[in-house]
Design a protein around this motif. Structure first.
Motif, PDB file in Angstrom:
ATOM      1  N   ALA A  61       0.805  -1.136   0.037  1.00 22.34           N
ATOM      2  CA  ALA A  61       0.008  -0.068  -0.013  1.00 22.34           C
ATOM      3  C   ALA A  61       0.873   1.215   0.242  1.00 22.34           C
ATOM      4  O   ALA A  61       0.467   2.204  -0.716  1.00 22.34           O
ATOM      5  N   TRP A  62       2.032   1.217   0.926  1.00 25.10           N
ATOM      6  CA  TRP A  62       2.723   2.469   0.837  1.00 25.10           C
ATOM      7  C   TRP A  62       3.432   2.756  -0.467  1.00 25.10           C
ATOM      8  O   TRP A  62       3.485   3.776  -0.899  1.00 25.10           O
ATOM      9  N   GLU A  63       3.953   1.614  -1.346  1.00 26.62           N
ATOM     10  CA  GLU A  63       4.755   1.762  -2.425  1.00 26.62           C
ATOM     11  C   GLU A  63       3.508   2.130  -3.555  1.00 26.62           C
ATOM     12  O   GLU A  63       4.213   2.541  -4.492  1.00 26.62           O
ATOM     13  N   ASP A  64       2.436   1.571  -3.490  1.00 25.54           N
ATOM     14  CA  ASP A  64       1.563   1.915  -4.292  1.00 25.54           C
ATOM     15  C   ASP A  64       0.822   3.591  -4.104  1.00 25.54           C
ATOM     16  O   ASP A  64      -0.199   3.987  -4.956  1.00 25.54           O
ATOM     17  N   GLY A  65       1.259   4.109  -3.243  1.00 27.40           N
ATOM     18  CA  GLY A  65       0.710   5.351  -2.783  1.00 27.40           C
ATOM     19  C   GLY A  65      -0.503   5.295  -2.167  1.00 27.40           C
ATOM     20  O   GLY A  65      -1.324   6.571  -2.167  1.00 27.40           O
ATOM     21  N   LYS A  66      -1.085   4.284  -1.622  1.00 29.47           N
ATOM     22  CA  LYS A  66      -2.441   4.409  -1.009  1.00 29.47           C
ATOM     23  C   LYS A  66      -2.334   3.855   0.358  1.00 29.47           C
ATOM     24  O   LYS A  66      -3.316   3.258   0.894  1.00 29.47           O
ATOM     25  N   TYR A  67      -1.108   4.078   1.096  1.00 30.54           N
ATOM     26  CA  TYR A  67      -1.127   3.796   2.476  1.00 30.54           C
ATOM     27  C   TYR A  67      -2.130   4.435   3.406  1.00 30.54           C
ATOM     28  O   TYR A  67      -2.896   3.618   4.070  1.00 30.54           O
ATOM     29  N   GLU A  68      -2.637   5.650   3.168  1.00 28.11           N
ATOM     30  CA  GLU A  68      -3.544   6.470   4.157  1.00 28.11           C
ATOM     31  C   GLU A  68      -4.969   5.768   3.688  1.00 28.11           C
ATOM     32  O   GLU A  68      -5.839   5.978   4.688  1.00 28.11           O
ATOM     33  N   THR A  69      -5.268   5.447   2.600  1.00 27.64           N
ATOM     34  CA  THR A  69      -6.711   4.828   2.422  1.00 27.64           C
ATOM     35  C   THR A  69      -6.846   3.312   2.782  1.00 27.64           C
ATOM     36  O   THR A  69      -7.802   2.887   3.178  1.00 27.64           O
ATOM     37  N   LYS A  70      -5.672   2.619   2.259  1.00 27.57           N
ATOM     38  CA  LYS A  70      -5.826   1.071   2.510  1.00 27.57           C
ATOM     39  C   LYS A  70      -5.435   0.718   4.194  1.00 27.57           C
ATOM     40  O   LYS A  70      -5.851  -0.275   4.533  1.00 27.57           O
ATOM     41  N   VAL A  71      -4.422   1.508   4.724  1.00 28.65           N
ATOM     42  CA  VAL A  71      -4.265   1.164   6.078  1.00 28.65           C
ATOM     43  C   VAL A  71      -4.735   2.130   6.930  1.00 28.65           C
ATOM     44  O   VAL A  71      -4.362   3.357   7.074  1.00 28.65           O
ATOM     45  N   VAL A  72      -5.420   1.556   7.770  1.00 25.06           N
ATOM     46  CA  VAL A  72      -6.445   2.445   8.739  1.00 25.06           C
ATOM     47  C   VAL A  72      -6.330   1.844  10.123  1.00 25.06           C
ATOM     48  O   VAL A  72      -6.056   0.278  10.026  1.00 25.06           O
ATOM     49  N   GLN A  73      -6.499   2.679  11.137  1.00 22.10           N
ATOM     50  CA  GLN A  73      -6.413   2.079  12.508  1.00 22.10           C
ATOM     51  C   GLN A  73      -7.621   1.156  12.709  1.00 22.10           C
ATOM     52  O   GLN A  73      -8.849   1.578  12.524  1.00 22.10           O
ATOM     53  N   GLU A  74      -7.504  -0.465  12.735  1.00 22.32           N
ATOM     54  CA  GLU A  74      -8.669  -1.160  12.763  1.00 22.32           C
ATOM     55  C   GLU A  74      -8.154  -2.358  13.425  1.00 22.32           C
ATOM     56  O   GLU A  74      -7.030  -2.913  13.570  1.00 22.32           O
ATOM     57  N   THR A  75      -9.094  -3.232  13.658  1.00 25.25           N
ATOM     58  CA  THR A  75      -8.898  -4.606  14.063  1.00 25.25           C
ATOM     59  C   THR A  75      -9.188  -5.550  12.868  1.00 25.25           C
ATOM     60  O   THR A  75     -10.184  -5.552  12.339  1.00 25.25           O
TER      61      THR A  75
END
Length: 475
Positions: free
Chosen positions: A235-249
């Motif tokens: 996700a980081w390398e695709d530039g989508k970290y903030e949308t794909k990696v959210v604080q969740e369980t």
């Protein structure tokens, strides 16, 4: 992955092995008929008040002592509010601001290198019940509700799945050696939530962490962490970290080897913690502190003692102290008269080498008394090492047996009678006069030939004694 650093913190729930629950007198036995071990207190019915189980406090003190942690003489129970079908009260009694165990540490070792992992806290709490989902229906079993737990929270000090597993195995070993939990992962007595995040190497910031919930297998914990790290890097390398990696369980799908979203991750404010009005603050008096702080020998101490006292290798000592059952098995063999060197070899190399799959030390049927007898018969020269291996093969196949009976029935008793061995030696020397002359002229390698012939003719002679007597005769 070399361009990124993994940040891992673990929350481990250890079910304490008290006979009764943390706030009532219901039994904590596993595998009972659903909803059998329940009462108005663990169901949270109006008018039923909790009473703290003293043994829970004692076991928590023991754990804190084992990890060199600060034991808080005063601690407070709090209500952690959330709504689940398996939590009848709609809140969990736990500890928040002042836990019973404060800062501590656990030392791990990876490829010969030692590292200290910080333990933030360990607090007492009650477990929830269990939801069972079948087809169109969901069922609730509340037997586990109010079972005593010790939640152990680490610092985010681990940097790889290997370090996380090393920490968990060390923690598992500590609670087993302390005797405060059976730590049976299959039964849920030792389960883990993993908090995982990544960052570019050299970056000191902490980024969004994801919690992977309810992992109860070392294998699956490692796979879940590795998948989640890979997902976040992608996700980081695709530039989508903030949308794909959210604080969740998230939950780990063991069949697919992937994690999936379960729910948004709550913060402390979401639980609306407040001191439980039904429970007084916990005060640990000197008597209880003294009882809890008297702990048995821990794995690291035991390992060091084995090396110093018995002169065994560090690597063997690690194997012997990897599990409580292993250490007790080894020590009982010594108590029964087996030599330390023989016990190490025949336990760690010969016996464990023959146990495959689900056949392990606990269920193989070979008691420490049996293996000790086998080692003693070797030490006494009653059987050879080769014969002992044949006997052990039968013991493993039959899930136990009597060593001395097998020696007799298999005809493996070693001949130590000097007269009988000398008679066999004389016969071989007489039949091989030419080779005797060659040996005396300097071809000492022929000694092996003579030993082989004597062993063949004497049927079970002690090879060490054969060697000694042959050398004397051939002079």
């Amino acid at each position: 992955m070399s361009a990124y650093e993994t940040i891992i913190g673990l929350e481990v729930h250890v079910q304490l092995n008290t006979k009764t629950k943390i706030f009532c007198s219901c039994a904590t036995s596993f595998g009972e008929e659903p909803n059998k071990n329940i009462c108005p207190t663990c169901l949270g019915l109006p008018g039923a008040l909790p009473v703290l189980n003293r043994e829970v406090v004692k076991k928590a003190i023991s754990f804190g002592t084992a990890i060199n942690a600060k034991i808080n003489q005063n601690s407070v129970f709090a209500r952690k509010n959330y709504f689940y079908p398996d939590l009848p009260k709609a809140y969990q009694i736990s500890q928040f601001e002042i836990p019973i165990v404060g800062r501590g540490e656990i030392e791990i070792e990876i490829e010969g290198k030692k590292k200290t992992i910080g333990v933030t806290r360990a607090h007492m709490e009650e477990d929830a019940g269990k939801n069972i989902h079948e087809s169109q229906y969901s069922k609730v079993d509340l037997n586990r509700a109010c079972t005593p737990l010790l939640e152990i929270v680490s610092e985010p000090d681990m940097r790889s799945s290997d370090e996380a597993i090393a920490y968990l195995k060390k923690l598992h070993s500590i609670v087993r050696f302390l005797g405060i939990s059976d730590a049976n992962m299959q039964e849920g007595s030792f389960r883990c939530d993993a908090n995982v995040s990544i960052r570019p190497k050299g970056d000191s910031n902490l980024y969004t962490r994801v919690e992977i919930k309810n992992l109860n297998s070392f294998k699956f914990i490692q796979k879940a962490i590795e998948y989640e790290v890979e997902r976040q890097i992608e996700a980081w390398e695709d530039g989508k970290y903030e949308t794909k990696v959210v604080q969740e369980t998230r939950l780990f799908d063991t069949a697919k080897g992937t994690t999936r979203s379960m729910r948004g991750k709550e913060e402390a404010a979401d639980y609306r913690y407040f001191p439980d009005p039904d429970l007084l603050p916990v005060f640990i008096d000197e008597e209880l502190m003294d009882q809890g702080s008297k702990i048995p020998e821990m794995p690291d101490e035991k390992r060091a003692r084995y090396v110093k006292e018995f002169g065994i290798k560090e690597s063997d000592a690690k194997v012997l102290t990897s599990e409580l059952e292993m250490a007790l098995y080894f020590e009982n063999m010594l108590t029964l008269g087996a030599s330390a060197k023989g016990a190490v070899t025949w336990l760690t190399t010969e016996l464990l080498g023959r146990l495959k799959g689900e056949n392990n030390l606990q269920n193989c049927g070979i008691k420490s008394e049996t293996l000790a007898t086998l080692v003693k018969r070797i030490d006494e020269s009653k059987i050879s090492g080769k014969s002992a291996k044949e006997i052990l093969d039968v013991l493993v196949q039959n899930h136990g047996g009597d060593v001395d009976s097998l020696i007799d029935s298999m005809g493996l008793a070693q001949v130590n009678d000097e007269g009988a061995i000398l008679t066999a030696i004389d016969a071989v020397i007489s039949a091989n006069a030419d080779k005797v002359a060659e040996y005396k002229s300097g071809k000492e390698k022929l000694l092996g030939f003579f030993v082989g012939q004597v062993m063949k003719n004497s049927k079970g002679a002690n090879p060490a004694r054969v060697n000694e007597l042959l050398k004397e005769k051939l002079k």
